[in-house]
Write an enzyme that holds these catalytic residues in place. Structure first.
Site, PDB file in Angstrom:
ATOM      1  N   GLU A   1      11.297  28.346  87.272  1.00 40.23           N
ATOM      2  CA  GLU A   1      11.475  30.268  87.291  1.00 40.23           C
ATOM      3  C   GLU A   1      10.755  30.318  86.561  1.00 40.23           C
ATOM      4  O   GLU A   1      10.706  30.397  84.960  1.00 40.23           O
ATOM      5  CB  GLU A   1      12.290  29.976  86.666  1.00 40.23           C
ATOM      6  CG  GLU A   1      13.878  28.986  88.486  1.00 40.23           C
ATOM      7  CD  GLU A   1      15.762  29.326  87.534  1.00 40.23           C
ATOM      8  OE1 GLU A   1      15.838  29.353  88.500  1.00 40.23           O
ATOM      9  OE2 GLU A   1      15.334  30.211  86.859  1.00 40.23           O
TER      10      GLU A   1
ATOM     11  N   CYS B   1      26.283  32.147  84.856  1.00 41.37           N
ATOM     12  CA  CYS B   1      26.078  33.281  84.301  1.00 41.37           C
ATOM     13  C   CYS B   1      26.507  34.382  84.477  1.00 41.37           C
ATOM     14  O   CYS B   1      26.413  34.382  86.215  1.00 41.37           O
ATOM     15  CB  CYS B   1      24.360  33.723  83.677  1.00 41.37           C
ATOM     16  SG  CYS B   1      23.997  32.350  82.380  1.00 41.37           S
TER      17      CYS B   1
ATOM     18  N   SER C   1      14.155  32.746  88.254  1.00 41.47           N
ATOM     19  CA  SER C   1      15.710  32.922  88.450  1.00 41.47           C
ATOM     20  C   SER C   1      16.185  33.298  89.294  1.00 41.47           C
ATOM     21  O   SER C   1      15.810  35.343  89.614  1.00 41.47           O
ATOM     22  CB  SER C   1      15.521  32.771  86.957  1.00 41.47           C
ATOM     23  OG  SER C   1      17.326  33.322  87.083  1.00 41.47           O
TER      24      SER C   1
ATOM     25  N   CYS D   1      26.280  25.049  87.703  1.00 34.59           N
ATOM     26  CA  CYS D   1      25.372  25.789  87.730  1.00 34.59           C
ATOM     27  C   CYS D   1      24.218  25.297  88.966  1.00 34.59           C
ATOM     28  O   CYS D   1      24.004  24.447  89.902  1.00 34.59           O
ATOM     29  CB  CYS D   1      24.555  25.324  85.795  1.00 34.59           C
ATOM     30  SG  CYS D   1      25.866  27.250  85.735  1.00 34.59           S
ATOM     31  N   ASP D   2      23.074  25.853  88.439  1.00 39.84           N
ATOM     32  CA  ASP D   2      21.823  25.758  89.724  1.00 39.84           C
ATOM     33  C   ASP D   2      21.610  24.832  90.395  1.00 39.84           C
ATOM     34  O   ASP D   2      21.774  25.254  91.857  1.00 39.84           O
ATOM     35  CB  ASP D   2      20.937  26.337  88.349  1.00 39.84           C
ATOM     36  CG  ASP D   2      20.695  27.523  87.737  1.00 39.84           C
ATOM     37  OD1 ASP D   2      21.859  28.128  87.113  1.00 39.84           O
ATOM     38  OD2 ASP D   2      19.813  28.527  87.709  1.00 39.84           O
ATOM     39  N   LYS D   3      21.151  23.967  89.553  1.00 46.13           N
ATOM     40  CA  LYS D   3      20.893  22.757  90.437  1.00 46.13           C
ATOM     41  C   LYS D   3      21.819  21.441  90.537  1.00 46.13           C
ATOM     42  O   LYS D   3      21.972  20.845  91.707  1.00 46.13           O
ATOM     43  CB  LYS D   3      19.018  21.780  90.030  1.00 46.13           C
ATOM     44  CG  LYS D   3      18.581  22.831  89.744  1.00 46.13           C
ATOM     45  CD  LYS D   3      18.356  23.932  91.202  1.00 46.13           C
ATOM     46  CE  LYS D   3      17.646  24.871  89.821  1.00 46.13           C
ATOM     47  NZ  LYS D   3      17.861  25.695  89.420  1.00 46.13           N
TER      48      LYS D   3
ATOM     49  N   ASP E   1      19.585  26.021  83.324  1.00 47.17           N
ATOM     50  CA  ASP E   1      17.950  26.374  83.582  1.00 47.17           C
ATOM     51  C   ASP E   1      17.881  27.943  82.532  1.00 47.17           C
ATOM     52  O   ASP E   1      16.593  27.650  82.234  1.00 47.17           O
ATOM     53  CB  ASP E   1      18.749  27.137  84.529  1.00 47.17           C
ATOM     54  CG  ASP E   1      17.907  26.328  85.341  1.00 47.17           C
ATOM     55  OD1 ASP E   1      18.073  25.098  85.287  1.00 47.17           O
ATOM     56  OD2 ASP E   1      17.175  26.968  86.919  1.00 47.17           O
TER      57      ASP E   1
END
Length: 551
Positions: free
Chosen positions: A442, A191, A466, A119-121, A78
């Site tokens: 985002e 992160c 985000s 990570c995100d998704k 992302d």
């Protein structure tokens, strides 16, 4: 065993021959076949070490009597996708991840799954797949990045994004920016703040689909992460033996527990999308108001970056999510009888204590008496909108300002960087919802630029934010502009009222004027007309229902 469909009987002679080619002989085929889904790639810092996590999980499975078989899943970073067309693919990749895992698992006849995201998704996509397939599964993630260090202070990618606004405002030199970018992200892992990836890895624990420590043990703590992965293999084989399935774990109680933890730690606003989508795969509907009901009774007891100075490694040292849940249980906020992959929640958190009260506050001394996320409604968002209230300063919780409207993120960021946004404005970014974006981008670039420039403004969008965003940033406005929502009808200079404590977001324009504007509104042409995103835009639902793809 479920895998008998691909390995037993005369009609499976060719199948066994193909397995033999891959080095799986009769002994391996006599055992349960376990899919090990590894989302490793060389673009996402959170994934660069996942091959070692995967090998450890495979050892754990093999030691417990299973045959591990690795296969991949995609993922996008992302941070790298931020601020350009690539971000349109981020949320949409969640559906691709779930669909691809379903395809490989069903085609291969696996008996169980170890799912290795970070990570995100990728995390919600893998949880969606586990719920959809409903075969024994365990999530074992890669863990968070260590915070960077600059001039004696901890930093993360948040400061790197904010550097653009500081540079544009003359508050940072090119040399200072270069030094920052070389030190902000010092290790592998997702992160370092409580952004979406780390929030979802923590909530995987709260949902019961991951082991304790999954969300907080730093990726750089190699030994602890490998031990966790090996243990996940053993736990999975026990789930197969007892036939404990994801939907036995992912009950309404589990989702209420996850929402409660989310509110207690002040997680990313994206969790509203993701928990709703995962629940949908279980046949469970989570109305937006449930998030607000739980928020109203849940104290906010951690304050991690971007809202505060602490990072994920601090939360881990303070006792992790188990300590958070143990503390929240003192107010009877959790369903302790909820099942996890290794026992009940009560068993998991027994004896878990806060090791650092500066990082995890007690329920009697919270940062705020209510949760970190707020659901807003009003004439701009009759369905809902969401804000990470924990990352909003006290003086911005109630705010009025003049609208400055932009029909894309790109035009908004250009205006911010050109100094066209001033204190007292409300930046309106629209046509960035699930259908309008498409893909619901985002908005970290504009929010970080606003923060870096030190502007006192609000920002509302039918896109999303985000977990690294901070400030009066309100997203997921539904109905979105592309569907004729009120956000499409706002004009420059209109007064917008934000009242987070009272959960209101209002356009101070008469109903008659709104109706007149609606009559004159013309739906714009789609921004993207071919390829995956064009198909996604046609099939996706509103953010208020999780931006899921309809079958």
């Amino acid at each position: 065993m479920r895998s008998d469909i691909v390995k037993k009987g005369a009609t499976r002679c060719a199948h066994r021959s193909l397995f033999n080619t891959n080095g799986f002989g009769a002994e391996e085929l006599s055992r349960p076949l376990i899919g090990i889904c590894n989302s490793f790639n060389e673009i996402i810092p959170g994934h660069m070490h996942l091959r070692s996590i995967t090998e450890a999980a495979k050892l754990g499975v093999a030691a417990a009597g299973g045959t591990p078989i690795e296969f991949p899943a995609i993922g996008v970073c992302d941070g790298i996708a931020m601020g350009h067309t690539g971000m349109k693919y981020s949320l949409a990749s969640r559906e691709l991840i779930a669909d691809s895992i379903e395809a490989v698992t069903m085609a291969s006849g696996f008996d169980g799954l170890i799912l290795i995201p970070n990570c995100d998704k990728v995390v919600p996509g893998m949880l969606m797949a586990a719920a959809r397939l409903n075969i024994p599964a365990v999530i074992v993630s890669g863990g968070p990045m260590l915070a960077g260090r600059l001039h004696g202070k901890n930093i993360s990618v948040s400061q790197a994004f904010e550097a653009a606004g500081k540079f544009a405002a003359g508050k940072m030199t090119q040399a200072e920016m270069t030094e920052l970018e070389t030190k902000a992200c010092p290790s592998c892992g997702s992160c370092a703040g409580l952004f979406t990836a780390n929030t979802m890895n923590c909530l995987s624990e709260a949902l019961g689909m991951a082991l304790a420590g999954n969300g907080t043990i730093p990726a750089a703590y190699n030994g602890a992460r490998l031990i966790l992965a090996k243990r996940a293999g053993k736990v999975l084989m026990n789930l197969i033996d007892k036939q404990i399935l994801p939907r036995d774990i992912l009950t309404l109680k589990a989702f209420e527990n996850a929402i409660t933890v989310d509110m207690g730690i002040g997680g990313s606003s994206n969790t509203v999308l993701h928990l709703t989508a995962i629940a949908n795969e279980c046949g469970i509907k989570i109305p937006a108001k449930l998030f607000d009901e739980i928020s109203a009774r849940t104290p906010y007891i951690t304050k991690l970056s971007p809202a505060g100075k602490h990072h994920m490694q601090d939360l881990d040292e303070a006792g992790g999510i188990s300590a958070v849940m143990h503390e929240l249980s003192k107010k009877n906020l959790l369903h302790l009888d909820a099942l996890t992959v290794d026992g009940t929640l009560a068993e998991r958190i027994e004896g878990a204590e806060i090791e650092n009260p500066e990082v995890i506050h007690s329920v009697d001394n919270p940062y705020r008496p209510t949760g970190g996320i707020a659901i807003l409604q009003g004439n701009i968002c009759p369905d809902y909108a969401v804000v990470k209230a924990s990352a909003v300063s006290e003086d911005m919780l109630v705010y009025k300002g003049k609208a400055k409207c932009f029909d894309s993120e790109e035009t908004a960021i250009n205006a911010i960087m050109a100094g066209e946004i001033h204190d007292g404005d409300v930046v309106v970014i629209r046509y960035e919802g699930p259908k309008g974006g498409p893909g619901m981008q985002e908005m970290l670039n504009p929010t970080a630029a606003i923060t870096g420039a030190g502007l006192k403004v609000g920002l509302i969008t039918d896109g999303r934010f985000s977990g690294a965003s901070q400030g009066a940033c309100i997203g997921h406005i539904s109905p979105e502009a592309m569907e004729g929502g009120t956000i499409a009808l706002i004009e420059d200079g209109d007064i917008i009222s934000i009242d987070i404590p009272n959960r209101k977001l209002e356009l101070e324009v008469s109903d008659a004027e709104i109706a007149k504007r609606r009559e004159n509104w013309v739906k714009p042409e789609p921004k993207i007309k071919t390829g995956y995103l064009a198909r996604y835009a046609k099939l996706t639902t509103s953010a208020s229902t999780g931006a899921i793809v309809n079958a």
